[in-house]
Design a protein around this motif. Structure first.
Motif, PDB file in Angstrom:
ATOM      1  N   ILE A   5      33.336  54.808  -5.886  1.00 52.52           N
ATOM      2  CA  ILE A   5      34.361  55.224  -6.841  1.00 52.52           C
ATOM      3  C   ILE A   5      35.028  53.999  -7.454  1.00 52.52           C
ATOM      4  CG2 ILE A   5      36.560  56.452  -7.106  1.00 52.52           C
ATOM      5  CD1 ILE A   5      35.705  58.269  -4.817  1.00 52.52           C
ATOM      6  N   TYR A   6      35.174  52.956  -6.636  1.00 55.37           N
ATOM      7  CA  TYR A   6      35.864  51.743  -7.069  1.00 55.37           C
ATOM      8  C   TYR A   6      34.900  50.558  -7.087  1.00 55.37           C
ATOM      9  CZ  TYR A   6      39.795  54.704  -5.735  1.00 55.37           C
ATOM     10  OH  TYR A   6      40.678  55.747  -5.617  1.00 55.37           O
ATOM     11  N   SER A   7      35.012  49.754  -8.154  1.00 54.56           N
ATOM     12  CA  SER A   7      34.230  48.521  -8.273  1.00 54.56           C
ATOM     13  C   SER A   7      35.186  47.365  -8.530  1.00 54.56           C
ATOM     14  CB  SER A   7      33.222  48.618  -9.423  1.00 54.56           C
ATOM     15  OG  SER A   7      32.279  49.644  -9.203  1.00 54.56           O
ATOM     16  N   LEU A   8      35.022  46.301  -7.769  1.00 53.85           N
ATOM     17  CA  LEU A   8      35.825  45.098  -7.973  1.00 53.85           C
ATOM     18  C   LEU A   8      34.907  43.982  -8.455  1.00 53.85           C
ATOM     19  CD1 LEU A   8      37.126  46.693  -5.320  1.00 53.85           C
ATOM     20  CD2 LEU A   8      38.722  44.782  -5.461  1.00 53.85           C
ATOM     21  N   VAL A   9      35.239  43.402  -9.601  1.00 51.51           N
ATOM     22  CA  VAL A   9      34.434  42.349 -10.214  1.00 51.51           C
ATOM     23  C   VAL A   9      35.201  41.036 -10.127  1.00 51.51           C
ATOM     24  CG1 VAL A   9      33.394  41.508 -12.350  1.00 51.51           C
ATOM     25  CG2 VAL A   9      33.294  43.954 -11.782  1.00 51.51           C
ATOM     26  N   ILE A  10      34.553  40.021  -9.532  1.00 50.14           N
ATOM     27  CA  ILE A  10      35.226  38.734  -9.345  1.00 50.14           C
ATOM     28  C   ILE A  10      34.280  37.595  -9.744  1.00 50.14           C
ATOM     29  CG2 ILE A  10      36.386  37.214  -7.706  1.00 50.14           C
ATOM     30  CD1 ILE A  10      37.017  39.656  -6.029  1.00 50.14           C
ATOM     31  N   PRO A  11      34.588  36.857 -10.819  1.00 49.75           N
ATOM     32  CA  PRO A  11      33.789  35.677 -11.164  1.00 49.75           C
ATOM     33  C   PRO A  11      34.072  34.540 -10.188  1.00 49.75           C
ATOM     34  CG  PRO A  11      35.617  35.927 -12.692  1.00 49.75           C
ATOM     35  CD  PRO A  11      35.659  37.124 -11.792  1.00 49.75           C
ATOM     36  N   ILE A  12      33.015  33.825  -9.809  1.00 50.54           N
ATOM     37  CA  ILE A  12      33.127  32.746  -8.832  1.00 50.54           C
ATOM     38  C   ILE A  12      32.564  31.459  -9.436  1.00 50.54           C
ATOM     39  CG2 ILE A  12      32.472  31.948  -6.518  1.00 50.54           C
ATOM     40  CD1 ILE A  12      34.102  34.468  -6.352  1.00 50.54           C
ATOM     41  N   TYR A  13      33.360  30.399  -9.414  1.00 47.81           N
ATOM     42  CA  TYR A  13      32.852  29.092  -9.825  1.00 47.81           C
ATOM     43  C   TYR A  13      33.456  28.024  -8.918  1.00 47.81           C
ATOM     44  CZ  TYR A  13      31.742  24.977 -12.604  1.00 47.81           C
ATOM     45  OH  TYR A  13      31.279  23.746 -13.018  1.00 47.81           O
ATOM     46  N   ASN A  14      32.634  27.513  -8.021  1.00 52.64           N
ATOM     47  CA  ASN A  14      33.048  26.471  -7.074  1.00 52.64           C
ATOM     48  C   ASN A  14      34.299  26.892  -6.288  1.00 52.64           C
ATOM     49  OD1 ASN A  14      30.950  24.925  -8.068  1.00 52.64           O
ATOM     50  ND2 ASN A  14      32.239  23.667  -9.382  1.00 52.64           N
ATOM     51  N   GLU A  15      34.191  28.016  -5.614  1.00 56.28           N
ATOM     52  CA  GLU A  15      35.335  28.563  -4.867  1.00 56.28           C
ATOM     53  C   GLU A  15      35.046  28.663  -3.362  1.00 56.28           C
ATOM     54  OE1 GLU A  15      38.175  28.949  -5.998  1.00 56.28           O
ATOM     55  OE2 GLU A  15      38.055  29.314  -8.163  1.00 56.28           O
ATOM     56  N   GLU A  16      34.284  27.715  -2.817  1.00 54.45           N
ATOM     57  CA  GLU A  16      33.930  27.784  -1.407  1.00 54.45           C
ATOM     58  C   GLU A  16      35.159  27.770  -0.490  1.00 54.45           C
ATOM     59  OE1 GLU A  16      31.533  24.431  -0.400  1.00 54.45           O
ATOM     60  OE2 GLU A  16      33.093  22.949  -0.834  1.00 54.45           O
ATOM     61  N   GLU A  17      36.218  27.131  -0.911  1.00 55.03           N
ATOM     62  CA  GLU A  17      37.416  27.047  -0.080  1.00 55.03           C
ATOM     63  C   GLU A  17      38.231  28.346  -0.079  1.00 55.03           C
ATOM     64  OE1 GLU A  17      38.436  23.397  -2.366  1.00 55.03           O
ATOM     65  OE2 GLU A  17      39.117  22.658  -0.420  1.00 55.03           O
ATOM     66  N   ASN A  18      37.951  29.217  -1.035  1.00 52.47           N
ATOM     67  CA  ASN A  18      38.719  30.452  -1.153  1.00 52.47           C
ATOM     68  C   ASN A  18      37.950  31.704  -0.715  1.00 52.47           C
ATOM     69  OD1 ASN A  18      41.134  29.348  -2.312  1.00 52.47           O
ATOM     70  ND2 ASN A  18      40.051  29.122  -4.246  1.00 52.47           N
ATOM     71  N   LEU A  19      36.643  31.613  -0.633  1.00 52.56           N
ATOM     72  CA  LEU A  19      35.826  32.817  -0.450  1.00 52.56           C
ATOM     73  C   LEU A  19      36.135  33.562   0.847  1.00 52.56           C
ATOM     74  CD1 LEU A  19      32.330  31.862  -1.898  1.00 52.56           C
ATOM     75  CD2 LEU A  19      33.728  33.840  -2.514  1.00 52.56           C
ATOM     76  N   THR A  20      36.297  32.850   1.943  1.00 50.01           N
ATOM     77  CA  THR A  20      36.543  33.516   3.225  1.00 50.01           C
ATOM     78  C   THR A  20      37.852  34.304   3.196  1.00 50.01           C
ATOM     79  OG1 THR A  20      35.320  31.797   4.416  1.00 50.01           O
ATOM     80  CG2 THR A  20      36.818  33.183   5.700  1.00 50.01           C
ATOM     81  N   GLU A  21      38.915  33.672   2.725  1.00 49.25           N
ATOM     82  CA  GLU A  21      40.208  34.344   2.647  1.00 49.25           C
ATOM     83  C   GLU A  21      40.183  35.458   1.602  1.00 49.25           C
ATOM     84  OE1 GLU A  21      44.292  35.150   3.421  1.00 49.25           O
ATOM     85  OE2 GLU A  21      42.647  34.228   4.548  1.00 49.25           O
ATOM     86  N   LEU A  22      39.507  35.221   0.500  1.00 49.38           N
ATOM     87  CA  LEU A  22      39.379  36.243  -0.542  1.00 49.38           C
ATOM     88  C   LEU A  22      38.706  37.492   0.010  1.00 49.38           C
ATOM     89  CD1 LEU A  22      39.470  37.128  -3.583  1.00 49.38           C
ATOM     90  CD2 LEU A  22      37.201  36.067  -3.801  1.00 49.38           C
ATOM     91  N   TYR A  23      37.599  37.299   0.715  1.00 47.75           N
ATOM     92  CA  TYR A  23      36.873  38.431   1.289  1.00 47.75           C
ATOM     93  C   TYR A  23      37.736  39.166   2.308  1.00 47.75           C
ATOM     94  CZ  TYR A  23      33.459  40.955   4.130  1.00 47.75           C
ATOM     95  OH  TYR A  23      32.800  41.932   4.836  1.00 47.75           O
ATOM     96  N   ARG A  24      38.450  38.428   3.146  1.00 49.34           N
ATOM     97  CA  ARG A  24      39.289  39.062   4.165  1.00 49.34           C
ATOM     98  C   ARG A  24      40.353  39.950   3.535  1.00 49.34           C
ATOM     99  NH1 ARG A  24      44.069  38.743   6.449  1.00 49.34           N
ATOM    100  NH2 ARG A  24      44.752  37.059   5.040  1.00 49.34           N
ATOM    101  N   ARG A  25      41.027  39.440   2.540  1.00 48.37           N
ATOM    102  CA  ARG A  25      42.093  40.216   1.911  1.00 48.37           C
ATOM    103  C   ARG A  25      41.553  41.388   1.103  1.00 48.37           C
ATOM    104  NH1 ARG A  25      46.323  35.996  -0.705  1.00 48.37           N
ATOM    105  NH2 ARG A  25      47.232  37.982  -1.446  1.00 48.37           N
ATOM    106  N   LEU A  26      40.411  41.180   0.471  1.00 48.20           N
ATOM    107  CA  LEU A  26      39.816  42.277  -0.293  1.00 48.20           C
ATOM    108  C   LEU A  26      39.362  43.416   0.616  1.00 48.20           C
ATOM    109  CD1 LEU A  26      37.736  40.361  -2.984  1.00 48.20           C
ATOM    110  CD2 LEU A  26      39.695  41.853  -3.404  1.00 48.20           C
ATOM    111  N   ILE A  27      38.775  43.080   1.745  1.00 49.61           N
ATOM    112  CA  ILE A  27      38.321  44.116   2.679  1.00 49.61           C
ATOM    113  C   ILE A  27      39.520  44.894   3.230  1.00 49.61           C
ATOM    114  CG2 ILE A  27      37.237  44.495   4.935  1.00 49.61           C
ATOM    115  CD1 ILE A  27      35.328  44.014   2.562  1.00 49.61           C
TER     116      ILE A  27
END
Length: 314
Positions: A5-27
């Motif tokens: 029902i829901y789709s989240l679209v996130i562009p990524i460009y050199n964000e290795e330092e943010n991906l883990t925290e981003l995924y945690r908060r999104l989940i």
């Protein structure tokens, strides 16, 4: 996995330092939703470990899907690519630097469930950003609001929720120089704002440099306003009027005041520089519009994919 029902679209460009925290908060947010959700990460030609980290997240969680560009195509094209492949009825677009708080998505969805088809996040303030960044952003949005032929809300970025109907219309638009927040306003439908305080970047360096921000600002103005062309016309009329006035003055001085110091090379040089600068400015304005026509008529694809994960081809 069922149809989301829901789709989240996130562009990524050199964000290795943010991906883990981003995924945690999104989940954490996804777990609170009342239906299935998918997370589409669009790798915009990253040069760090972002793509390999995205692959690992995808292998652990089937809700995470990804696209990877063959090179860097830019933020607006990455958002466009994500919109091309979403399956949900409610589509959320946000950045990966966590300046867009994922928790705000719940408030956006609440507005969507009340019947709004576009819910955009509107910034009340920018935390820990330089005065120059705050000033230029403030000035740009006010100038754009005056110049644009559609009502583009001030202090809004690409962080938003869009109904499936709106996304389908955006996907049908053939434009190549895409200013998503402007196109989002242009389509119409019921729209509302959700106010928020913009957080500082969680980690890493700013990807939108002044040059990129300037280019995006020019795209926004050129895409939604003919006023610069009118300004070029008015400048041409002004310079022609000044030239005619100078001709009359010079003839007067030659005939009635031949000893005046205002006649000579200085006056001629000033006039030449003035006329030349007006011509160059007008040519530059025309060049911006012609350049965009040139990009549109070439008909190349706006991006190329080298890899996908969990994506249903369309």
């Amino acid at each position: 996995m069922n149809q989301p029902i829901y789709s989240l679209v996130i562009p990524i460009y050199n964000e290795e330092e943010n991906l883990t925290e981003l995924y945690r908060r999104l989940i954490n947010v996804i777990e609170q939703l009342d239906g299935e959700a998918e997370l589409i990460l669009v790798d915009d030609g990253s040069r760090d470990r972002s793509l390999s980290m995205i692959r690992q997240i995808h292998q652990r969680d089937s809700r995470v899907r990804y696209l990877s560009f063959a090179r860097n195509f830019g933020h607006q094209i990455a958002v466009t690519a994500g919109l091309n492949f979403v399956q949900g009825q409610s589509v959320i677009v946000m950045d990966a630097d966590l300046q867009d708080p994922p928790e705000l998505v719940l408030k956006m969805i609440a507005q969507w469930q009340q019947g709004y088809q576009v819910v955009y996040a509107q910034r009340l303030s920018r935390k820990k950003e330089s005065w120059f960044k705050r000033f230029t952003a403030y000035a740009f949005y006010r100038i754009l609001k005056v110049l644009a032929n559609v009502d583009i809300p001030a202090d809004t970025g690409d962080f938003c929720l869009m109904d499936r109907q709106v996304v389908d219309i955006l996907n049908a638009m053939p434009e190549r120089n895409r200013y998503i927040r402007g196109l989002r306003a242009w389509v119409g439908f019921r729209q509302t704002a959700v106010l928020f305080e913009r957080d500082p970047r969680f980690a890493g360096t700013v990807k939108y440099t002044f040059g990129k921000s300037w280019a995006l600002a020019v795209d926004g103005i050129i895409s939604f306003s003919k006023v610069p062309l009118r300004i070029a016309t008015y400048m041409g009329m002004l310079s022609a009027s000044i030239a005619l006035l100078m001709i009359i003055l010079i003839l007067y001085w030659r005939l009635f005041e031949p000893s005046t110091p205002l006649i000579g090379y200085t006056l001629i040089t000033v006039a030449m520089f003035f006329m030349g600068s007006v011509q160059l400015i007008c040519i530059g304005i025309l060049g911006e519009y012609i350049g965009r026509i040139y990009e549109e008529v070439k008909g190349r694809p706006i991006y190329t994919l080298k890899e996908t994960g969990g994506i249903n081809n369309k």
